[in-house]
Design an enzyme around this catalytic site. Structure first.
Site, PDB file in Angstrom:
ATOM      1  N   ARG A 119       0.843  -1.187   0.000  1.00  0.00           N
ATOM      2  CA  ARG A 119       0.000   0.000   0.000  1.00  0.00           C
ATOM      3  C   ARG A 119       0.878   1.237   0.000  1.00  0.00           C
ATOM      4  NH1 ARG A 119      -3.110  -2.408  -1.886  1.00  0.00           N
ATOM      5  NH2 ARG A 119      -5.185  -3.111  -1.277  1.00  0.00           N
ATOM      6  N   GLU A 178      -3.597   7.345  -6.210  1.00  0.00           N
ATOM      7  CA  GLU A 178      -3.484   6.627  -7.474  1.00  0.00           C
ATOM      8  C   GLU A 178      -4.553   7.104  -8.441  1.00  0.00           C
ATOM      9  OE1 GLU A 178      -3.441   2.408  -6.694  1.00  0.00           O
ATOM     10  OE2 GLU A 178      -1.523   2.511  -5.648  1.00  0.00           O
ATOM     11  N   HIS A 219       0.338  -0.077 -10.299  1.00  0.00           N
ATOM     12  CA  HIS A 219      -0.422  -1.004  -9.462  1.00  0.00           C
ATOM     13  C   HIS A 219      -0.743  -2.295 -10.233  1.00  0.00           C
ATOM     14  CE1 HIS A 219      -3.139  -1.029  -5.683  1.00  0.00           C
ATOM     15  NE2 HIS A 219      -2.771  -2.252  -5.981  1.00  0.00           N
TER      16      HIS A 219
END
Length: 640
Positions: A329, A358, A377
């Site tokens: 994270r 993000e 990601h």
């Protein structure tokens, strides 16, 4: 003779919880006015209310056994209606005949979508704004998201109680407001296993590509350059890797790093040492891990404790030239501090798949740093993982909608299937006892203290009472307030209303074949509308057992009784003399009230408790006639 409701020896207090009454919300005008006095507090107009469960799924006089497990779980989790202040704003879910509506707000693998289509009406709506999501959610029973959708308190408020389950397609649940979900009785499930290998592989890919400057060299060559000397890397063999978070992904990274010849240490306050030793990993303290590692790989969840745990102070304790990998994270790293550590050379390189925001800003100094390798990601982004996550989360959501307890639920106490199977008949008993006990409380009495005693032949540590406690709380609170209780929010609502629930386990001489011999419920410091229910210690006291798979009331105050807890119940204290059953039976028969059973429990003082089961609620006039019978000293009508 009267049977005793008192406890035997071998008492063990196992849990107590309470709330500060000064923090309890003030009464709301939306609560049921005729019953407000039964609780010191009611739900405020702004407080979320949970969802109502129903016992209509159990046929009358049916035998409960392991085969009814799914029905019992449904009763513990399933939701049917919701109340939001004011009381007129109650939104009911579709009937049991209609299909649930499932909203998927981010892309999900086709295999998972097919699982969802088989159960309900599926809507896929991507890139919703928060406002658009709030508009849609009131018509949805389930919501499936990935990491890009924020499921905030506003979403749960907008759902008006219809939302039963939120599925997070992945591991992290920091984009879901768990507290709000719990308050609204909404189950939250995730998919923690399907993308484990993919995330671990991506962590290793970033580690190796960073060590050999693969991304930078690739960009250089595509720019027409040939700079072999600039991109000299470092070897992995013999280097120390610190795995920060030794869960599923962290342990898989450790296995692969061991295969690369690295020395692996790990920090995780919850990881068992034997599991780490089994793959040749040493568990060490946080400071020891970061101060001795050549590479640090992050695999911890984002919580208030871990938020920005890698900051200026943390980086100052690391070896000069350390390399950081993060596929967990983004919020666990203070990104500004990492830039400073990179600029100073304390951190030689970083490889990042996740970010605090993000997508990160295009001008992000961290993303643009020449010693940072970044990916958008991609930890779970393999074809295999995407399909696996889609199926795993779809099955978890479908199970929750059907009333099953998911092994991946993150905001409900998980009860093992074998425990659930054993406790199935006692779940019904627990709620019935709670519902009966609260109806014995006289108006004007505020309930603050409830004591539950479980009698069992087994060791007290072998009895998991969480589900039973939830159902007792449900039985006590639901009949006298607008709160609707399920396994997810039972403890929360009890605390919110200032109820102090204590549990005790008592070892008795009974058959160890059954997990529970009997359950007692005691409500203290209240007046009773039926004086015979008050025990010698001054509390309303009832006790019940499961007989032939059905819940029975076996003790009321100091009176021993044997009453099936089905339908409605009339309790009468009378002078023990012939003809009483006939007198009351004639009164009920003359008013076309069907009697399902009658039972009488005596005391040595020539008093008796007559329990009468009736299929429908008698009129006030009929009940008055019963009360006017000369030998009947008191009576009460109870809905079960």
């Amino acid at each position: 003779m009267a049977s005793s409701c008192s406890s035997s020896s071998s008492l063990k207090v196992i849990s107590t919880f309470t709330t500060n009454p000064s923090k309890t919300p003030p009464p709301s005008s939306s609560s049921k006015a005729s019953h407000l006095s039964f609780l010191n507090t009611t739900t405020s107009s702004s407080s979320p209310i949970s969802l109502k469960l129903s016992h209509s799924i159990f046929p009358a006089h049916s035998r409960l056994n392991a085969s009814t497990l799914s029905l019992v779980v449904t009763n513990a989790l399933k939701t049917a209606e919701f109340s939001s202040s004011p009381a007129s704003n109650i939104t009911k879910s579709p009937s049991s005949d209609s299909k649930p509506t499932i909203l998927v707000s981010e892309k999900l693998g086709e295999a998972g979508l097919e699982v969802l289509r088989q159960l309900g009406n599926l809507e896929c709506a991507y890139n919703l704004t928060p406002e658009e999501l709030c508009l849609k959610i009131s018509a949805c029973d389930a919501l499936i998201v990935r990491s890009g959708t924020k499921v905030s308190r506003e979403v749960f408020e907008a759902s008006k109680g219809r939302l039963k389950v939120v599925g997070r397609a992945g591991v992290g649940i920091d984009n879901v407001d768990l507290q709000a979900a719990t308050e609204f009785g909404c189950l939250v499930v995730n998919a923690p296993t399907a993308n484990t290998v993919a995330a671990a592989e991506h962590g290793i890919a970033l580690l190796t590509s960073m060590a050999r400057n693969v991304a930078q060299a690739d960009a250089s060559m595509k720019a027409g350059l040939w700079k072999r000397n600039k991109y000299v890397g470092v070897s992995l063999v013999g280097k120390t890797l610190a795995v920060m978070g030794f869960g599923k992904v962290g342990s898989e990274v450790a296995r692969r790093a061991k295969g690369l010849g690295m020395h692996v240490i790990a920090h995780d306050p919850y990881a068992p040492a034997d599991r780490a030793r089994a793959i040749g990993v040493d568990l060490v303290s946080f400071d020891q891990a970061i101060s001795t590692a050549d590479f640090v790989s992050l695999h911890m969840p984002l919580t208030p404790t871990t938020s920005k745990v890698f900051n200026d102070d943390t980086f100052s304790k690391m070896k000069k030239g350390v390399r950081i990998i993060n596929v967990a994270r983004g919020g666990v790293i203070d990104e500004d501090a990492l830039v400073r550590a990179l600029d100073s050379g304390v951190v030689a390189q970083a490889a990042l798949d996740v970010f605090t925001e993000e997508p990160p800003a295009k001008e992000s100094k961290l993303v643009q740093h020449e010693n940072v390798t970044v990916t958008p990601h991609l930890g779970a982004s393999t074809k295999e993982a995407q399909e696996g996550v889609a199926i795993e989360i779809a099955e978890a959501v479908v199970g929750a909608l059907q009333g099953e307890l998911s092994a991946t639920a993150v905001n409900a106490p998980m009860v093992a299937p074998e425990v659930m199977s054993e406790l199935s008949p006692y779940v019904v008993l627990a709620e019935k006892l709670g519902k009966l006990a609260v109806q014995l409380v006289a108006g004007g009495s505020g309930i603050t203290t409830v004591r539950v005693v479980y009698k069992s032949a087994r060791d007290p540590d072998d009895l998991d009472t969480r589900l039973l406690r939830a159902m007792i709380i449900k039985g006590i609170i639901e009949p006298i307030s607008t709160s609707f209780i399920n396994l997810v929010n039972a403890d929360y609502v009890a605390k919110q209303k200032g109820l102090r629930i204590s549990e005790e386990k008592v070892t008795v001489d009974a058959s160890p074949e059954y997990p529970v011999d009997s359950i007692q419920v005691h409500i203290s410091n209240v007046d009773s509308k039926f004086a015979s229910s008050v025990s010698d210690n001054g509390s309303i006291s009832i006790e019940g057992k499961v007989k032939y798979g059905e819940p029975h009331l076996t003790c009321l105050g100091s009176f021993g009784v044997d009453v099936s807890l089905e339908g409605n119940l009339i309790l009468c204290r009378q002078v023990d003399q012939p003809g009483m059953i006939g007198k009351v039976g004639n009164i009920l028969g003359s008013q076309n009230v069907n009697v399902s059973f009658m039972s009488v429990g005596r005391t040595i003082l020539k008093k008796a408790i007559m329990a009468i089961g009736v299929d429908e609620e008698p009129s006030k006039e009929t009940l008055k006639k019963i009360g006017d019978v000369a030998s009947i000293e008191e009576f009460v009508f109870l809905k079960l």
